[in-house]
Design a protein around this motif. Structure first.
Motif, short mmCIF file in Angstrom:
data_model
loop_
_atom_site.label_atom_id
_atom_site.label_comp_id
_atom_site.label_asym_id
_atom_site.label_seq_id
_atom_site.Cartn_x
_atom_site.Cartn_y
_atom_site.Cartn_z
N LEU A 38 74.91 76.66 13.99
CA LEU A 38 74.29 77.50 15.01
C LEU A 38 74.43 76.87 16.40
CD1 LEU A 38 71.02 78.67 13.21
CD2 LEU A 38 73.08 80.01 13.65
N ASN A 39 74.31 75.54 16.47
CA ASN A 39 74.52 74.85 17.75
C ASN A 39 75.92 75.13 18.31
OD1 ASN A 39 72.06 73.65 18.13
ND2 ASN A 39 72.64 71.69 17.23
N ILE A 40 76.91 75.07 17.44
CA ILE A 40 78.28 75.31 17.88
C ILE A 40 78.46 76.76 18.33
CG2 ILE A 40 80.69 75.36 17.10
CD1 ILE A 40 80.03 73.02 15.27
N MET A 41 77.87 77.70 17.60
CA MET A 41 77.98 79.10 17.97
C MET A 41 77.36 79.36 19.34
SD MET A 41 77.09 80.83 14.26
CE MET A 41 77.04 82.47 14.96
N VAL A 42 76.19 78.75 19.59
CA VAL A 42 75.53 78.95 20.87
C VAL A 42 76.32 78.27 21.99
CG1 VAL A 42 73.44 78.44 22.19
CG2 VAL A 42 73.26 79.20 19.82
N ALA A 43 76.81 77.06 21.74
CA ALA A 43 77.56 76.33 22.78
C ALA A 43 78.86 77.04 23.13
CB ALA A 43 77.85 74.91 22.31
N CYS A 44 79.46 77.75 22.18
CA CYS A 44 80.72 78.47 22.44
C CYS A 44 80.50 79.88 22.99
CB CYS A 44 81.55 78.55 21.16
SG CYS A 44 82.12 76.95 20.54
N SER A 45 79.25 80.30 23.10
CA SER A 45 78.96 81.64 23.57
C SER A 45 79.08 81.73 25.09
CB SER A 45 77.56 82.08 23.13
OG SER A 45 77.23 83.33 23.66
N ASP A 46 79.52 82.90 25.56
CA ASP A 46 79.61 83.13 27.00
C ASP A 46 78.24 83.35 27.63
OD1 ASP A 46 82.35 82.93 26.80
OD2 ASP A 46 82.64 85.09 26.52
N GLN A 47 77.22 83.64 26.80
CA GLN A 47 75.88 83.88 27.32
C GLN A 47 75.17 82.61 27.75
OE1 GLN A 47 74.71 87.02 27.64
NE2 GLN A 47 76.58 87.88 26.74
N PHE A 50 75.04 76.80 30.27
CA PHE A 50 75.26 75.36 30.39
C PHE A 50 76.59 75.11 31.09
CE2 PHE A 50 72.54 73.42 26.76
CZ PHE A 50 71.42 74.03 27.31
N PRO A 51 76.73 73.97 31.77
CA PRO A 51 78.05 73.58 32.28
C PRO A 51 79.05 73.46 31.14
CG PRO A 51 76.31 72.24 33.26
CD PRO A 51 75.67 73.03 32.19
N ILE A 52 80.29 73.80 31.40
CA ILE A 52 81.30 73.81 30.35
C ILE A 52 81.49 72.43 29.74
CG2 ILE A 52 83.19 73.47 31.98
CD1 ILE A 52 83.23 75.54 28.71
N SER A 53 81.35 71.39 30.56
CA SER A 53 81.49 70.03 30.06
C SER A 53 80.39 69.69 29.06
CB SER A 53 81.46 69.04 31.22
OG SER A 53 80.32 69.27 32.05
N VAL A 59 79.33 70.71 21.25
CA VAL A 59 80.16 71.05 20.09
C VAL A 59 80.62 69.78 19.39
CG1 VAL A 59 82.35 72.08 19.38
CG2 VAL A 59 80.90 73.26 21.02
N SER A 60 81.05 68.78 20.16
CA SER A 60 81.50 67.51 19.57
C SER A 60 80.36 66.82 18.82
CB SER A 60 82.03 66.60 20.68
OG SER A 60 82.29 65.31 20.19
N MET A 61 79.18 66.77 19.43
CA MET A 61 78.04 66.13 18.79
C MET A 61 77.61 66.88 17.53
SD MET A 61 74.53 64.95 20.66
CE MET A 61 74.32 66.60 21.37
N SER A 62 77.66 68.19 17.56
CA SER A 62 77.28 68.99 16.39
C SER A 62 78.27 68.80 15.25
CB SER A 62 77.18 70.47 16.77
OG SER A 62 76.20 70.67 17.79
N ARG A 128 89.73 72.35 29.98
CA ARG A 128 90.87 71.66 29.38
C ARG A 128 90.67 70.15 29.42
NH1 ARG A 128 96.74 73.24 31.55
NH2 ARG A 128 96.02 75.17 30.55
N PHE A 129 90.22 69.63 30.56
CA PHE A 129 90.01 68.19 30.68
C PHE A 129 88.96 67.70 29.69
CE2 PHE A 129 87.64 64.64 32.55
CZ PHE A 129 88.67 63.71 32.72
N CYS A 130 87.88 68.46 29.53
CA CYS A 130 86.80 68.05 28.62
C CYS A 130 87.27 68.08 27.16
CB CYS A 130 85.59 68.95 28.81
SG CYS A 130 84.81 68.81 30.42
#
Length: 343
Positions: A38-47, A50-53, A59-62, A128-130
């Protein structure tokens, strides 16, 4: 007779402990997999605002926490592959923990640069950089962990479902100091400093008398006051003039710093929870290597391991409780999923 009864009672207590250990570990592992998904789904959502970085780091931590949950389930596998599974479990679990630490470091560096050097942050903190930075970090962490555990002696206790690697105390002290104590302590100190700085900014902006920005809005029903056409003596209805108040620059800056403060406070809580659930296990391991395994009770070892497993799903709870944007995005995703499956 008394000795036999005592031995039987000790065996029953040991069996009950093993059952509770397996059940608790499996429940925590399942929670870790589900909640971090669920963390990954929320972090990848356009809604999510949060800053993209920070979203990439979440996502990495999850993913690292999901690996911890999967490796814990793997540890309770039976059969002739137990020793091989023990090795894979240790590599994956330690990699997941260290990836989480590096992800937290990326987050705090990003927040520090965003506050101290905002223009440089906008220039370099691209998606891309992140992503490239996170991939490189994963590769280096995994490679270093495999090398570190390649020379250790593995042992597996089938009675307690316990596997570990025996290495020198010098290596454990160095790795614990460099990879756990120093980074986590430094992050907590920097987060505290950032919270003080951002809080001071919010108070300074609040003390400034806001300059209201008034704009004239003309609703004229077809009459244009700036027209070149000469108006007749009776031009008809006069335009209705409304004065609308727009947000001023001070209010926008105050809202921005308030959002920064709440985001930093959330990540501070995540880092503190990770420290509380990880450091005791490292201390117990150092004591066991220095004074011998008999110096640490099995209950203390079990409790510290449960802390590490529980810490893999606490991030979801912290984000849900402390951050309104995360909570709102999660509700949007769940509502959309429910409507898609129910209708």
């Amino acid at each position: 007779m008394t000795t036999a009864m005592a031995n039987q009672g000790a065996i029953q207590v040991q069996q009950f402990t093993v059952i509770m250990t397996v059940a608790t570990s499996l429940i925590c592992s399942i929670l870790s997999i589900v909640l971090n998904t669920l963390n990954i789904m929320v972090a990848c959502s356009d809604q999510l605002n949060f800053p993209i970085s920070n979203s990439v780091a979440i996502v990495s931590m999850s993913l690292g926490d999901i690996i911890i949950g999967l490796s814990t389930i793997m540890r309770f596998s039976l059969g002739s592959w137990a020793r091989l599974i023990c090795r894979v479990h240790l590599i994956l679990s330690v990699t997941g923990v260290r990836v989480s630490i590096v992800s937290l470091i990326l987050i705090i560096v990003d927040r520090y640069v965003a506050i101290v050097h905002p223009f440089a942050h906008r220039r370099f903190a691209t998606k891309r950089f992140c992503i490239v930075l996170v991939i490189v970090m994963w590769a280096l962490t995994t490679f270093a962990n495999v090398l570190e555990n390649a020379t250790g002696t593995y042992f597996y206790d089938p009675n307690r479902r316990l596997c570990d690697v025996q290495v020198s105390i010098t290596r454990v002290v160095v790795s614990t100091t460099l990879l756990y104590f120093i980074p986590l302590t430094t992050m907590l100190v920097i987060y505290t400093h950032l919270l003080v700085v951002v809080r001071r900014m919010v108070r300074e902006i609040a003390r400034v008398q806001p300059i209201r920005d008034y704009s004239i809005s003309i609703h004229d029903q077809g009459v244009y006051p700036c027209s070149d056409v000469s108006l007749p003596s009776d031009p008809g209805p006069r335009p209705r003039i409304e004065i609308q108040e727009r947000p001023n620059a001070h209010a926008l800056r105050q809202n921005d710093h308030t959002g920064q403060y709440k985001l930093i406070l959330t990540f501070f809580a995540v880092t503190a929870a990770f420290t509380v659930t990880t450091i005791p296990n490292r201390i117990v391991r150092l004591v066991a290597l220095y004074k011998g395994p008999q110096a640490v009770s099995s209950g203390a070892t079990l409790f510290c391991r449960m802390l590490v497993i529980s810490g893999s799903w606490l991030n979801f709870v912290i984000f849900s409780v402390m951050n309104h944007n995360f909570r709102r995005t999660l509700k949007h995703i769940l509502r959309r999923r429910c409507s898609a499956h129910c209708c």
